[in-house]
Design an enzyme around this catalytic site. Sequence first.
Site, PDB file in Angstrom:
ATOM      1  N   LYS A 151       0.832  -1.207   0.000  1.00  0.00           N
ATOM      2  CA  LYS A 151       0.000   0.000   0.000  1.00  0.00           C
ATOM      3  C   LYS A 151       0.876   1.270   0.000  1.00  0.00           C
ATOM      4  O   LYS A 151       0.560   2.265  -0.649  1.00  0.00           O
ATOM      5  CB  LYS A 151      -0.935  -0.016   1.223  1.00  0.00           C
ATOM      6  CG  LYS A 151      -1.768   1.232   1.417  1.00  0.00           C
ATOM      7  CD  LYS A 151      -2.794   1.468   0.340  1.00  0.00           C
ATOM      8  CE  LYS A 151      -3.607   2.737   0.647  1.00  0.00           C
ATOM      9  NZ  LYS A 151      -4.530   3.112  -0.413  1.00  0.00           N
ATOM     10  N   LYS A 185      -0.264  11.988   5.323  1.00  0.00           N
ATOM     11  CA  LYS A 185       0.115  10.896   6.246  1.00  0.00           C
ATOM     12  C   LYS A 185       0.788   9.758   5.479  1.00  0.00           C
ATOM     13  O   LYS A 185       1.828   9.246   5.885  1.00  0.00           O
ATOM     14  CB  LYS A 185      -1.142  10.385   6.963  1.00  0.00           C
ATOM     15  CG  LYS A 185      -0.948   9.093   7.709  1.00  0.00           C
ATOM     16  CD  LYS A 185      -2.164   8.169   7.769  1.00  0.00           C
ATOM     17  CE  LYS A 185      -3.031   8.042   6.605  1.00  0.00           C
ATOM     18  NZ  LYS A 185      -3.712   6.761   6.403  1.00  0.00           N
TER      19      LYS A 185
END
Length: 300
Positions: A171, A239
């Site tokens: 990811k 983030k």
Amino acid sequence: MKQIGFIGLGAMGRHVSANLLKAGYPLKVYDISTAAVEELVSKGAVAAGCAKEAAEGSDIVMTMLPNAPHVEAAMTGPDGILAGLQAGGTIIDLTTLAPGEAKRLCKLAADSGVTMLDAPVSGGVAGAEGGTLSLFVGGDEATFNSVMPIFEAIGKTIRLLGGSGAGQTVKMVNQIMVGLEITALAEAWTLGVKAGADPEILCDVLGTGAAACKQMEIIRRSILQGNYEPGFAVNLQYKDLGIAMETSRELQVPMLLTSTAVQYFEMARAMGYGGKDHSSVAKVLENITGVNISAAKKQK
Ligand code: NAD
């Protein structure tokens, strides 16, 4: 059918949990937003007053929260998942967080006799709504196989990629690509429009060529409409690129382009777009250059 507790009913979780209901799973839901809980209750879920309550009587608890501290907060303490979930239960974490954090949280769960899979997703809100997400899974193979029907209710491409943290590693790579694509497109479209091109025609003619990429769909949905409602928020992309930069420091891999993209998202945050769609990097450039991409559409 397995009883599921679901925690985190935001832009993604509200659709993922709705698809679990559609597939017939009994669902207990919790979010710190009561409005989010009420929406799912109207679709057939049972409301839980805290994470522990969502976990009580459940075989599996799924979390889809902003980042690792939120997942840890939902797991621990007297009102947390681990206080309510029976030993032998499973946590499936759909949150995007750092690979090292996934391993740490998995160990925390194991200390309470609970198995935890990291299962971050790709495909955005449209993929969540349509049940077509890609799931990148890390963790125990037998547990992965046992929850496959649940994954199939929410996603299309489902892969076990290794042990705990392996899903998050893949990811992380995905997010580097997404972050760089959207900033590159914002630069290219701003320059193209200032040089006289129609931004919509750019989408039409470039969408089938060598430069085509998935983020061009985001350009059509947000930048061309001047509509920056998320979608995928700037703060979340910031983030995710932070996770990549931190990992690059640990592994001593230079990330020149990624570090520049981080600065674009930093500028977007400083301009007040933290909660807006990640395509707001185009707003940064529009503000600097005086270009208005959506207003430059000439066709249709
Ligand atoms: P979001 O901010 O829309 O939703 C998060 C939800 O968690 C909110 O409803 C919030 O109220 C709730 N929450 C926060 N802390 C909580 C707590 N302690 N207990 C219970 N509820 C709590 O975020 P999102 O866009 O749904 O993203 C969720 C995760 O999925 C993130 O890790 C994100 O990076 C990832 N992701 C998002 C997208 C996207 O397109 N939005 C795509 C892929 C992956």
